[in-house]
Design a protein around this motif. Structure first.
Motif, PDB file in Angstrom:
ATOM      1  N   ASP A 243       1.836   7.649  -5.579  1.00 62.49           N
ATOM      2  CA  ASP A 243       2.148   8.872  -6.195  1.00 62.49           C
ATOM      3  C   ASP A 243       4.000   8.907  -6.624  1.00 62.49           C
ATOM      4  O   ASP A 243       4.347   9.496  -7.958  1.00 62.49           O
ATOM      5  CB  ASP A 243       2.052   9.984  -5.161  1.00 62.49           C
ATOM      6  CG  ASP A 243       0.761  10.491  -5.228  1.00 62.49           C
ATOM      7  OD1 ASP A 243      -0.104  10.204  -6.004  1.00 62.49           O
ATOM      8  OD2 ASP A 243       0.130  11.060  -4.004  1.00 62.49           O
ATOM      9  N   ILE A 244       4.669   8.237  -5.990  1.00 66.00           N
ATOM     10  CA  ILE A 244       6.197   7.872  -6.389  1.00 66.00           C
ATOM     11  C   ILE A 244       6.121   7.137  -7.584  1.00 66.00           C
ATOM     12  O   ILE A 244       6.867   7.756  -8.314  1.00 66.00           O
ATOM     13  CB  ILE A 244       6.918   7.189  -5.071  1.00 66.00           C
ATOM     14  CG1 ILE A 244       6.980   7.942  -3.916  1.00 66.00           C
ATOM     15  CG2 ILE A 244       8.196   6.961  -5.629  1.00 66.00           C
ATOM     16  CD1 ILE A 244       7.504   7.232  -2.536  1.00 66.00           C
ATOM     17  N   SER A 245       5.425   5.992  -7.744  1.00 67.38           N
ATOM     18  CA  SER A 245       5.564   5.130  -8.839  1.00 67.38           C
ATOM     19  C   SER A 245       5.046   5.732 -10.046  1.00 67.38           C
ATOM     20  O   SER A 245       5.328   5.600 -11.115  1.00 67.38           O
ATOM     21  CB  SER A 245       5.040   3.975  -8.547  1.00 67.38           C
ATOM     22  OG  SER A 245       5.057   3.104  -9.735  1.00 67.38           O
ATOM     23  N   GLN A 246       3.472   6.412  -9.918  1.00 71.04           N
ATOM     24  CA  GLN A 246       2.585   6.793 -11.193  1.00 71.04           C
ATOM     25  C   GLN A 246       2.681   8.166 -11.371  1.00 71.04           C
ATOM     26  O   GLN A 246       2.177   8.616 -12.302  1.00 71.04           O
ATOM     27  CB  GLN A 246       1.362   6.152 -10.744  1.00 71.04           C
ATOM     28  CG  GLN A 246       1.228   4.778 -10.416  1.00 71.04           C
ATOM     29  CD  GLN A 246       1.511   3.634 -11.696  1.00 71.04           C
ATOM     30  OE1 GLN A 246       1.073   3.820 -12.697  1.00 71.04           O
ATOM     31  NE2 GLN A 246       2.730   2.794 -11.461  1.00 71.04           N
ATOM     32  N   ASN A 247       2.874   8.946 -10.154  1.00 69.18           N
ATOM     33  CA  ASN A 247       2.945  10.463 -10.460  1.00 69.18           C
ATOM     34  C   ASN A 247       4.089  11.298 -10.111  1.00 69.18           C
ATOM     35  O   ASN A 247       4.007  12.561 -10.137  1.00 69.18           O
ATOM     36  CB  ASN A 247       1.810  10.661  -9.297  1.00 69.18           C
ATOM     37  CG  ASN A 247       1.200  12.279  -9.717  1.00 69.18           C
ATOM     38  OD1 ASN A 247       1.051  12.593 -10.868  1.00 69.18           O
ATOM     39  ND2 ASN A 247       0.513  13.015  -8.759  1.00 69.18           N
TER      40      ASN A 247
ATOM     41  N   THR B 113      -1.980  -6.020  -3.728  1.00 71.21           N
ATOM     42  CA  THR B 113      -2.716  -5.704  -4.949  1.00 71.21           C
ATOM     43  C   THR B 113      -2.208  -4.558  -5.964  1.00 71.21           C
ATOM     44  O   THR B 113      -2.157  -4.816  -7.026  1.00 71.21           O
ATOM     45  CB  THR B 113      -4.099  -5.293  -4.697  1.00 71.21           C
ATOM     46  OG1 THR B 113      -4.719  -6.429  -3.776  1.00 71.21           O
ATOM     47  CG2 THR B 113      -5.024  -5.132  -5.731  1.00 71.21           C
ATOM     48  N   LEU B 114      -1.913  -3.630  -5.273  1.00 71.86           N
ATOM     49  CA  LEU B 114      -1.148  -2.398  -6.010  1.00 71.86           C
ATOM     50  C   LEU B 114       0.180  -2.912  -6.473  1.00 71.86           C
ATOM     51  O   LEU B 114       0.381  -2.527  -7.959  1.00 71.86           O
ATOM     52  CB  LEU B 114      -0.887  -1.530  -5.006  1.00 71.86           C
ATOM     53  CG  LEU B 114      -1.969  -0.670  -4.273  1.00 71.86           C
ATOM     54  CD1 LEU B 114      -1.609   0.360  -3.353  1.00 71.86           C
ATOM     55  CD2 LEU B 114      -3.056  -0.015  -5.391  1.00 71.86           C
ATOM     56  N   ALA B 115       0.795  -3.836  -6.014  1.00 66.56           N
ATOM     57  CA  ALA B 115       2.147  -4.138  -6.544  1.00 66.56           C
ATOM     58  C   ALA B 115       2.057  -5.113  -7.860  1.00 66.56           C
ATOM     59  O   ALA B 115       2.789  -5.154  -8.774  1.00 66.56           O
ATOM     60  CB  ALA B 115       3.014  -5.028  -5.619  1.00 66.56           C
ATOM     61  N   GLU B 116       0.719  -6.101  -7.730  1.00 65.91           N
ATOM     62  CA  GLU B 116       0.631  -7.016  -8.676  1.00 65.91           C
ATOM     63  C   GLU B 116       0.348  -6.195  -9.935  1.00 65.91           C
ATOM     64  O   GLU B 116       0.142  -6.573 -11.092  1.00 65.91           O
ATOM     65  CB  GLU B 116      -0.510  -7.974  -8.476  1.00 65.91           C
ATOM     66  CG  GLU B 116       0.147  -9.012  -7.331  1.00 65.91           C
ATOM     67  CD  GLU B 116      -0.960  -9.868  -7.006  1.00 65.91           C
ATOM     68  OE1 GLU B 116      -2.224  -9.646  -7.015  1.00 65.91           O
ATOM     69  OE2 GLU B 116      -0.693 -10.944  -6.231  1.00 65.91           O
ATOM     70  N   LYS B 117      -0.444  -4.931  -9.741  1.00 63.20           N
ATOM     71  CA  LYS B 117      -1.009  -4.214 -10.851  1.00 63.20           C
ATOM     72  C   LYS B 117       0.314  -3.411 -11.453  1.00 63.20           C
ATOM     73  O   LYS B 117       0.063  -2.653 -12.435  1.00 63.20           O
ATOM     74  CB  LYS B 117      -2.144  -3.170 -10.359  1.00 63.20           C
ATOM     75  CG  LYS B 117      -3.295  -3.824 -10.136  1.00 63.20           C
ATOM     76  CD  LYS B 117      -4.266  -2.718  -9.633  1.00 63.20           C
ATOM     77  CE  LYS B 117      -5.690  -3.751  -9.173  1.00 63.20           C
ATOM     78  NZ  LYS B 117      -6.710  -2.457  -8.789  1.00 63.20           N
ATOM     79  N   GLY B 118       1.136  -3.357 -10.874  1.00 66.62           N
ATOM     80  CA  GLY B 118       2.407  -2.458 -11.187  1.00 66.62           C
ATOM     81  C   GLY B 118       2.111  -1.023 -10.733  1.00 66.62           C
ATOM     82  O   GLY B 118       2.927  -0.192 -11.407  1.00 66.62           O
TER      83      GLY B 118
ATOM     84  N   ILE C  43       3.090   0.357  -7.699  1.00 67.67           N
ATOM     85  CA  ILE C  43       3.898   0.919  -6.718  1.00 67.67           C
ATOM     86  C   ILE C  43       5.065   0.020  -7.059  1.00 67.67           C
ATOM     87  O   ILE C  43       5.366  -0.978  -7.691  1.00 67.67           O
ATOM     88  CB  ILE C  43       3.544   0.592  -5.206  1.00 67.67           C
ATOM     89  CG1 ILE C  43       3.274  -1.034  -4.969  1.00 67.67           C
ATOM     90  CG2 ILE C  43       2.356   1.420  -5.143  1.00 67.67           C
ATOM     91  CD1 ILE C  43       3.010  -1.384  -3.510  1.00 67.67           C
ATOM     92  N   PHE C  44       6.315   0.605  -6.594  1.00 67.06           N
ATOM     93  CA  PHE C  44       7.801   0.114  -6.650  1.00 67.06           C
ATOM     94  C   PHE C  44       7.720  -1.269  -5.599  1.00 67.06           C
ATOM     95  O   PHE C  44       7.080  -1.089  -4.443  1.00 67.06           O
ATOM     96  CB  PHE C  44       8.715   0.921  -6.643  1.00 67.06           C
ATOM     97  CG  PHE C  44       8.913   1.842  -7.515  1.00 67.06           C
ATOM     98  CD1 PHE C  44       8.596   1.833  -8.939  1.00 67.06           C
ATOM     99  CD2 PHE C  44       9.217   3.131  -7.342  1.00 67.06           C
ATOM    100  CE1 PHE C  44       8.566   2.719  -9.822  1.00 67.06           C
ATOM    101  CE2 PHE C  44       9.554   4.177  -8.331  1.00 67.06           C
ATOM    102  CZ  PHE C  44       9.059   3.952  -9.736  1.00 67.06           C
ATOM    103  N   THR C  45       8.531  -2.268  -6.057  1.00 66.64           N
ATOM    104  CA  THR C  45       8.920  -3.135  -5.137  1.00 66.64           C
ATOM    105  C   THR C  45      10.423  -3.600  -5.177  1.00 66.64           C
ATOM    106  O   THR C  45      11.157  -2.580  -5.891  1.00 66.64           O
ATOM    107  CB  THR C  45       7.978  -4.640  -5.607  1.00 66.64           C
ATOM    108  OG1 THR C  45       8.575  -4.872  -6.940  1.00 66.64           O
ATOM    109  CG2 THR C  45       6.814  -4.462  -5.766  1.00 66.64           C
TER     110      THR C  45
ATOM    111  N   ILE D   9      10.838  -0.594 -13.409  1.00 70.44           N
ATOM    112  CA  ILE D   9      11.258   0.411 -14.281  1.00 70.44           C
ATOM    113  C   ILE D   9      10.091   0.141 -15.453  1.00 70.44           C
ATOM    114  O   ILE D   9       9.777   1.224 -16.314  1.00 70.44           O
ATOM    115  CB  ILE D   9      12.500   0.287 -15.009  1.00 70.44           C
ATOM    116  CG1 ILE D   9      13.590   0.411 -13.893  1.00 70.44           C
ATOM    117  CG2 ILE D   9      12.854   0.911 -16.274  1.00 70.44           C
ATOM    118  CD1 ILE D   9      15.084   0.123 -14.098  1.00 70.44           C
ATOM    119  N   LEU D  10       9.652  -1.053 -15.881  1.00 68.66           N
ATOM    120  CA  LEU D  10       8.755  -1.231 -16.753  1.00 68.66           C
ATOM    121  C   LEU D  10       7.423  -0.506 -16.592  1.00 68.66           C
ATOM    122  O   LEU D  10       6.540  -0.311 -17.263  1.00 68.66           O
ATOM    123  CB  LEU D  10       8.563  -2.779 -16.830  1.00 68.66           C
ATOM    124  CG  LEU D  10       9.458  -3.542 -17.456  1.00 68.66           C
ATOM    125  CD1 LEU D  10       9.401  -5.027 -17.422  1.00 68.66           C
ATOM    126  CD2 LEU D  10       9.806  -3.142 -19.112  1.00 68.66           C
TER     127      LEU D  10
END
Length: 615
Positions: A122-126, A465-470, A472-474, A481-482
């Protein structure tokens, strides 16, 4: 003075009269008052007020949940006789997982990710917008799961609840992305602080897990929220409910080798804990759409484990307190191992099996449909491992073994390795034990455990898995940012397009009257055929070559890469780097041309977002 008060009241009444005319939403008097205050305070002042309100709300939710579950488990462990208790262990975990699964499916109608995954998404995508029902759904589900003996913790649901409270508060008062994210993290920090009466640990938790990859200069509301949650915990919760251990040995630098060895043990155990979780989750994935069967299988296995090893029942903090008091024989006596005697080898075997099975019990609870988190299990497992290590050293005849200290720093070690949060682990144990003199061993163990797990996987496997899909933030700021840039926002929809049937002279005319350097070529069915670029057509544009013996279809070339409309911007950036071009065609699944994606537009969007995140 009275005149100023009267003036403020009149001002508020006028604001209220104008405000209630908004037809799209209803607001109560308190909410209107906050809108009125918001207009009269600076941004920083209103955020501080918001931090107080969110901290108190999230802290109160955490305190109430801790009290409820503590009294349930205290009654079972202290007031129910041994034989009846075995019956409770055999039935309650199964019932708890089944009830939670049914509530999730039919009441909340979701089959969402457990723990903090969906908050990070939610932080990254929403835009840090968490669904309103998360303000109470996690409390209901985790109370049933843990209250009935699920081998997980309440802290993660408390953090999620606090996050939802902070996010929805910010949405209600129309705050921006940075303010929403800050108050979301403030709610989580307040929840953790309330659960442990540890405000610094709450702040560290927010920074290490929720705010990874984000830059914030205004973190005062976060600190204030954690303080409010901690104060509520201190005022309301009894010593029996709070997770604290005051008694310990004085730190002796001569014991540093013990702490180094424990750091290695906790690091590898944390890795084992995470791998078991992954394997168990993979096993239960086959029953993803058969909720009741999944709950029956998982609940039955968990109940059997709790009968054989009662410390696996519930959060497990009571058992750690028993070990801390030096009453390890009581743990063995309150289990089926009582029939094997109480020799040191029996105690050693009991603790070792409990420690190894804790990872399975926690993973089964979560994967079978229960709700909770790894916060408490990692602490309990760390305490067991530290005590087991000290107990083994004493059996071997080692002098002056600091068993209590090993148990405390073991908690920080496993938590640091399993949750990739060393600072949270260090400060949590330091605050809950008032053991600030243990900072050196805490740092030794936590850092070693964290480094071992980082060696195996730079990103927590739970979120890999979520990080590799972009999603969530890492810690990789560029990737964060991308992941926020939409491919559609970088598309030049005015891109020129020609047909293979067009005359070459018409194509040259389009190039002469356009500033675009690349044109897409489509066939008679409007499907992508290739591209033409200005450099390729330069001899024809300058009249150095005749156009009589050529055609569009012959001149068209294949681009270096073709972008799918479903591709991420990060993937497209890699294509640009490899091809060293500035434009690439975007096609859908039917090879219909949608336009050219531009590297310059991606860079412009990147600069805008970088400015927003860095302010």
């Amino acid at each position: 003075m009275l005149y100023k008060i009267k003036k403020l009241v009149v001002s508020f009444l006028q604001f209220k009269k104008a405000f209630v005319k908004y037809p799209f939403r209803k607001f109560n008097v308190i909410e209107i008052l906050l809108f009125w205050i918001n207009e009269r305070l600076t941004r920083s002042q209103f955020l501080i007020l918001s931090g107080i309100l969110v901290g108190l709300s999230a802290g109160l939710a955490g305190v109430l949940l801790k009290i409820l579950v503590h009294h349930i488990q205290s009654f079972i462990n202290n007031d129910v006789p041994f034989k009846e208790r075995m019956f409770v262990y055999a039935i309650f975990p199964l019932v708890g997982i089944i009830l939670t699964s049914l509530i999730v499916k039919y009441l909340f109608k979701s089959n969402e990710e457990k723990e903090l995954s969906f908050v990070l998404k939610d932080i990254s995508q929403n835009g840090s917008k968490v669904k309103p029902n998360k303000m109470y759904s996690q409390i209901i589900q985790s109370a049933i799961t843990v209250g009935f003996g699920g081998s997980v913790g309440l802290e993660t649901p408390i953090a999620v609840t606090g996050s939802a409270i902070g996010s929805n508060y910010a949405q209600r008062y129309r705050l921006g992305f940075k303010e929403r994210t800050l108050l979301l993290a403030s709610g989580a920090a307040a929840g953790i602080a309330a659960a442990f009466d540890a405000p610094i640990a709450g702040v560290m938790f927010a920074f290490e897990i929720l705010l990874t990859g984000l830059v914030f200069t205004d973190f005062i509301p976060l600190v204030i929220a954690a303080i409010c949650g901690s104060l509520l915990s201190m005022i309301i919760l009894d010593e029996d409910v709070l997770f604290n251990f005051q008694a310990r040995e004085i730190f002796n630098y001569g014991n540093v080798p013990y702490y180094v060895a424990l750091g290695v043990l906790t690091g590898f155990y944390a890795r084992y804990f995470l791998l078991v979780g992954k394997k168990v989750h993979h096993f239960f994935e086959r029953f993803k759409h058969r909720v009741l069967l999944r709950a029956l299988i998982g609940g039955t296995i968990l109940s059997l484990l709790c009968v054989a090893f009662p410390p696996l029942f519930g959060e497990g903090y009571m058992n750690i307190r028993i070990l801390h008091q030096g009453n390890v024989e009581n743990l063995v006596h309150e289990s089926l191992f009582r029939y094997f005697g109480d020799s040191e080898l029996i105690i050693l075997a009991f603790l070792a099996f409990t420690l190894l099975l804790k990872a399975f019990a926690t993973s089964i609870t979560l994967s079978a449909g229960g709700n909770g988190g790894n916060f408490a299990p990692s602490l309990v497992a760390g305490g067991l491992l530290g005590y087991l290590f000290g107990f083994t050293l004493e059996m071997m005849g080692m002098p002056n073994v600091p068993t209590t200290n090993l148990m405390l720093v073991g908690m920080a070690g496993v938590m640091s390795g399993a949750m990739y949060a060393p600072l949270t682990g260090i400060f949590l144990i330091a605050e809950t034990s008032s053991g600030y003199d243990l900072f050196i061993p805490l740092m030794i163990v936590a850092v070693i455990a964290y480094a071992i797990n980082r060696y195996f996987s730079p990103i927590n496997p739970v979120y890999k898995t979520l990080a590799e899909k972009g999603e969530i933030f890492t810690t990789r700021q560029d990737q964060n940012i991308l992941s926020h840039i939409r491919l559609q926002d970088c598309l030049n929809r005015a891109s020129l397009k020609i047909s293979t049937l067009d005359e070459i002279e018409n194509v040259l005319s389009k190039f002469r009257n356009s500033d675009q350097n690349t044109i897409a070529v489509v066939d008679g069915n409007n499907q992508f055929w290739g591209i033409l670029n200005r450099e390729q057509l330069r001899p024809y544009l300058l009249g150095k070559k005749s156009t009589k013996e050529t055609s569009v279809s012959k001149l068209a070339i294949n681009p270096s890469f073709i972008v799918s409309s479903a591709d991420s911007v990060m993937k497209v950036i890699k294509m640009f780097d490899e091809a060293d071009v500035w434009q690439l065609p975007v096609l859908d699944n039917e090879r219909k041309f949608h336009g050219f994606v531009s590297r310059s537009m991606i860079l412009n969007n990147y600069r805008k977002l970088l400015k927003n995140y860095s302010e």
